[in-house]
Design an enzyme around this catalytic site. Structure first.
Site, PDB file in Angstrom:
ATOM      1  N   GLU A  98      40.392  -7.622   6.391  1.00  0.00           N
ATOM      2  CA  GLU A  98      41.647  -8.261   6.044  1.00  0.00           C
ATOM      3  C   GLU A  98      41.419  -9.394   5.050  1.00  0.00           C
ATOM      4  OE1 GLU A  98      44.233  -7.212   9.958  1.00  0.00           O
ATOM      5  OE2 GLU A  98      43.253  -9.154   9.943  1.00  0.00           O
ATOM      6  N   CYS A 111      42.226 -15.870   0.876  1.00  0.00           N
ATOM      7  CA  CYS A 111      41.218 -16.013   1.928  1.00  0.00           C
ATOM      8  C   CYS A 111      40.534 -14.649   2.075  1.00  0.00           C
ATOM      9  CB  CYS A 111      41.915 -16.415   3.222  1.00  0.00           C
ATOM     10  SG  CYS A 111      40.853 -16.395   4.668  1.00  0.00           S
ATOM     11  N   CYS A 118      32.209  -9.857  13.149  1.00  0.00           N
ATOM     12  CA  CYS A 118      31.336 -11.032  13.040  1.00  0.00           C
ATOM     13  C   CYS A 118      30.443 -11.058  14.270  1.00  0.00           C
ATOM     14  CB  CYS A 118      32.158 -12.315  12.963  1.00  0.00           C
ATOM     15  SG  CYS A 118      31.140 -13.806  12.862  1.00  0.00           S
ATOM     16  N   CYS A 122      32.011 -16.550  18.639  1.00  0.00           N
ATOM     17  CA  CYS A 122      32.735 -17.761  19.049  1.00  0.00           C
ATOM     18  C   CYS A 122      33.840 -17.381  20.035  1.00  0.00           C
ATOM     19  CB  CYS A 122      33.305 -18.490  17.838  1.00  0.00           C
ATOM     20  SG  CYS A 122      32.018 -18.971  16.678  1.00  0.00           S
ATOM     21  N   CYS A 125      37.700 -16.961  18.973  1.00  0.00           N
ATOM     22  CA  CYS A 125      37.996 -16.285  17.707  1.00  0.00           C
ATOM     23  C   CYS A 125      38.164 -14.779  17.914  1.00  0.00           C
ATOM     24  CB  CYS A 125      36.859 -16.563  16.730  1.00  0.00           C
ATOM     25  SG  CYS A 125      36.995 -15.646  15.197  1.00  0.00           S
ATOM     26  N   CYS A 341      43.932 -18.257  10.711  1.00  0.00           N
ATOM     27  CA  CYS A 341      42.510 -18.289  11.023  1.00  0.00           C
ATOM     28  C   CYS A 341      42.249 -17.803  12.437  1.00  0.00           C
ATOM     29  CB  CYS A 341      42.005 -19.713  10.940  1.00  0.00           C
ATOM     30  SG  CYS A 341      42.232 -20.401   9.341  1.00  0.00           S
TER      31      CYS A 341
HETATM   32  N1  SAH Z   1      32.963 -17.524  10.150  1.00  0.00           N
HETATM   33  C1  SAH Z   1      33.208 -18.643   9.344  1.00  0.00           C
HETATM   34  C2  SAH Z   1      34.410 -18.476   8.466  1.00  0.00           C
HETATM   35  C3  SAH Z   1      35.561 -17.757   9.066  1.00  0.00           C
HETATM   36  S1  SAH Z   1      36.369 -18.484  10.492  1.00  0.00           S
HETATM   37  C4  SAH Z   1      33.331 -19.880  10.165  1.00  0.00           C
HETATM   38  O1  SAH Z   1      33.387 -19.789  11.378  1.00  0.00           O
HETATM   39  O2  SAH Z   1      33.359 -20.956   9.584  1.00  0.00           O
HETATM   40  C5  SAH Z   1      37.531 -19.539   9.718  1.00  0.00           C
HETATM   41  C6  SAH Z   1      38.041 -20.688  10.572  1.00  0.00           C
HETATM   42  O3  SAH Z   1      38.954 -20.229  11.549  1.00  0.00           O
HETATM   43  C7  SAH Z   1      36.964 -21.422  11.310  1.00  0.00           C
HETATM   44  O4  SAH Z   1      36.998 -22.780  10.971  1.00  0.00           O
HETATM   45  C8  SAH Z   1      37.291 -21.244  12.755  1.00  0.00           C
HETATM   46  O5  SAH Z   1      36.934 -22.370  13.449  1.00  0.00           O
HETATM   47  C9  SAH Z   1      38.797 -20.997  12.705  1.00  0.00           C
HETATM   48  N2  SAH Z   1      39.328 -20.253  13.844  1.00  0.00           N
HETATM   49  C10 SAH Z   1      38.789 -19.187  14.432  1.00  0.00           C
HETATM   50  N3  SAH Z   1      39.551 -18.794  15.491  1.00  0.00           N
HETATM   51  C11 SAH Z   1      40.596 -19.644  15.561  1.00  0.00           C
HETATM   52  C12 SAH Z   1      41.726 -19.756  16.416  1.00  0.00           C
HETATM   53  N4  SAH Z   1      41.917 -18.916  17.418  1.00  0.00           N
HETATM   54  N5  SAH Z   1      42.597 -20.753  16.171  1.00  0.00           N
HETATM   55  C13 SAH Z   1      42.420 -21.604  15.147  1.00  0.00           C
HETATM   56  N6  SAH Z   1      41.381 -21.534  14.314  1.00  0.00           N
HETATM   57  C14 SAH Z   1      40.461 -20.573  14.505  1.00  0.00           C
HETATM   58 FE1  SF4 Z   2      32.611 -15.517  13.373  1.00  0.00          FE
HETATM   59 FE2  SF4 Z   2      34.991 -16.281  14.225  1.00  0.00          FE
HETATM   60 FE3  SF4 Z   2      32.866 -17.734  14.830  1.00  0.00          FE
HETATM   61 FE4  SF4 Z   2      33.761 -17.696  12.295  1.00  0.00          FE
HETATM   62  S1  SF4 Z   2      34.830 -18.529  14.050  1.00  0.00           S
HETATM   63  S2  SF4 Z   2      31.623 -17.504  12.996  1.00  0.00           S
HETATM   64  S3  SF4 Z   2      34.496 -15.569  12.176  1.00  0.00           S
HETATM   65  S4  SF4 Z   2      33.242 -15.608  15.508  1.00  0.00           S
END
Ligand code: SAH
Ligand code: SF4
Length: 350
Positions: A98, A111, A118, A122, A125, A341
């Site tokens: 996406e 973006c 990934c 996390c 996420c 995000c």
């Molecule tokens: N993987 C990289 C870039 C993609 S994630 C990283 O983690 O930096 C992009 C952003 O989305 C990150 O800052 C992450 O903290 C945020 N993010 C992920 N899941 C989220 C959620 N459920 N609510 C708000 N922000 C989120």
């Molecule tokens: Fe991967 Fe989501 Fe963690 Fe970014 S926030 S490193 S996309 S698992």
């Protein structure tokens, strides 16, 4: 027939060298044609060699014999009330990724994803739930920008690129760097290095390496917790590289003048959104040139965490602002289309 190279995996330097080599056997082929090919691919955004009008027929024939020009299929797009558009893009092996277009009065942003899924896991996420399926090629990164560009109105432009879609960009370092080279190439897209931001969960060896690269894109770090206890709960990578190590590397990161590191900080109700956390954040980042993007947690289907009360999010922000910290509270774009995000997830078709 020999396999065709996807030309968007090649930097201009690669292409120049290849053409230089070919010029020894094929007359009228010259290295500087690579510059023109880049102009047609990334400034005119044509999709066939036949349309590269100022390139002679002999060179075009040679290109057609060895290269192809890829594009991504838009299998779905969802427009949000705020104007942002989330695209689902189909790759050649039928996987999907996406990309999100985010309009702004003075600058439009795209973006992009760096991986299918990934592997960082996390806890908050959605993309993390997919696990890592595979890295994207350089061409697949570039093609996301082109796919979004296709739908822009005549007067619209793209100015900013953020690597904040699916994936951990520094896990796909080589292809990321090649993509950055093409995006910032004056004969290619010619994006300003200042307008590109790479966001990482904190892969320290790669942050160090990134600081030494010729291309100086902006660095963003997903912080999300100000104690090791909370951050490790949210982000497993913190077990490998804890806060002390992470901030230590940030302190050594070479910053161009007038630039700073962005820390992304998700506000999660009763976990990361207290004033004590705000105080901890300031203490942790003291002495760095930085700004903080505050992101209210977007609810994911897992339902483990909650969004902060808006009132609490504003209090948190106010505390930072009162202490001189630049801290936009990012009202996530595209919430209604799950394009914000951490909400990028696609079912895999492996
Ligand atoms: N993987 C990289 C870039 C993609 S994630 C990283 O983690 O930096 C992009 C952003 O989305 C990150 O800052 C992450 O903290 C945020 N993010 C992920 N899941 C989220 C959620 N459920 N609510 C708000 N922000 C989120
Ligand atoms: Fe991967 Fe989501 Fe963690 Fe970014 S926030 S490193 S996309 S698992």
């Amino acid at each position: 027939m020999p396999k065709l190279y996807n030309i968007k995996n090649w930097t201009r330097q690669n292409l120049r060298e290849w053409m230089d080599e070919k010029s020894k056997s094929v007359s009228k082929v010259q290295a500087f044609r690579a510059d023109q090919v880049f102009y047609w691919l990334y400034q005119q955004r044509v999709e066939s060699f036949a349309k590269m009008l100022n390139i002679g027929s002999e060179t075009r024939k040679l290109l057609t014999e060895h290269f192809r020009i890829s594009s991504l299929v838009k299998s779905d797009s969802l427009k949000s009330q705020d104007g942002s558009v989330k695209y689902r893009l189909q790759l050649e092996d039928n996987q999907s990724i996406e990309a999100v277009f985010m309009p702004h009065t003075s600058h439009n942003t795209v973006c992009v994803s760096s991986q299918v899924g990934c592997g960082m896991g996390c806890d908050f996420c959605m993309t993390g739930t997919m696990g890592l399926v595979r890295n994207l090629t350089t061409a697949e990164i570039i093609d996301q920008v082109l796919a979004v560009w296709q739908d822009l109105q005549e007067e619209q432009n793209l100015r900013n690129i953020v690597f904040m879609g699916m994936g951990e960009p520094f896990h796909n370092y080589k292809n990321l760097l090649q993509a950055l080279e093409i995006l910032t190439d004056e004969h290619g897209f010619n994006f300003s290095q200042r307008r590109i931001t790479v966001s990482t969960s904190g892969l320290l060896p790669k942050i160090r390496r990134f600081g030494k690269e010729k291309i100086k894109a902006n660095l963003a770090i997903s912080l999300n917790g100000v104690t090791d206890e909370v951050r490790s709960k949210l982000m497993p990578i913190n077990n490998a590289y804890n806060l002390e190590k992470l901030i230590g590397v940030c302190r050594e990161f070479p910053l161009e003048s007038r630039r700073r590191i962005t820390f992304e900080y998700i506000l999660i109700r009763d976990l990361t959104d207290s004033i004590a956390d705000a105080r901890g954040l300031i203490r942790l980042l003291h002495g760095l040139k930085f700004k903080v993007n505050l992101i209210p947690f977007n609810s994911t289907t897992a339902g483990k965490y909650l969004a902060p009360y808006p009132e609490q999010a504003r209090k948190f922000q106010k505390y930072l602002l009162d202490h001189g910290v630049v801290a936009p509270l990012r009202i996530s774009k595209g919430q209604d289309i799950q394009g914000a995000c951490g909400q990028l997830v696609v079912s895999t078709t492996a």
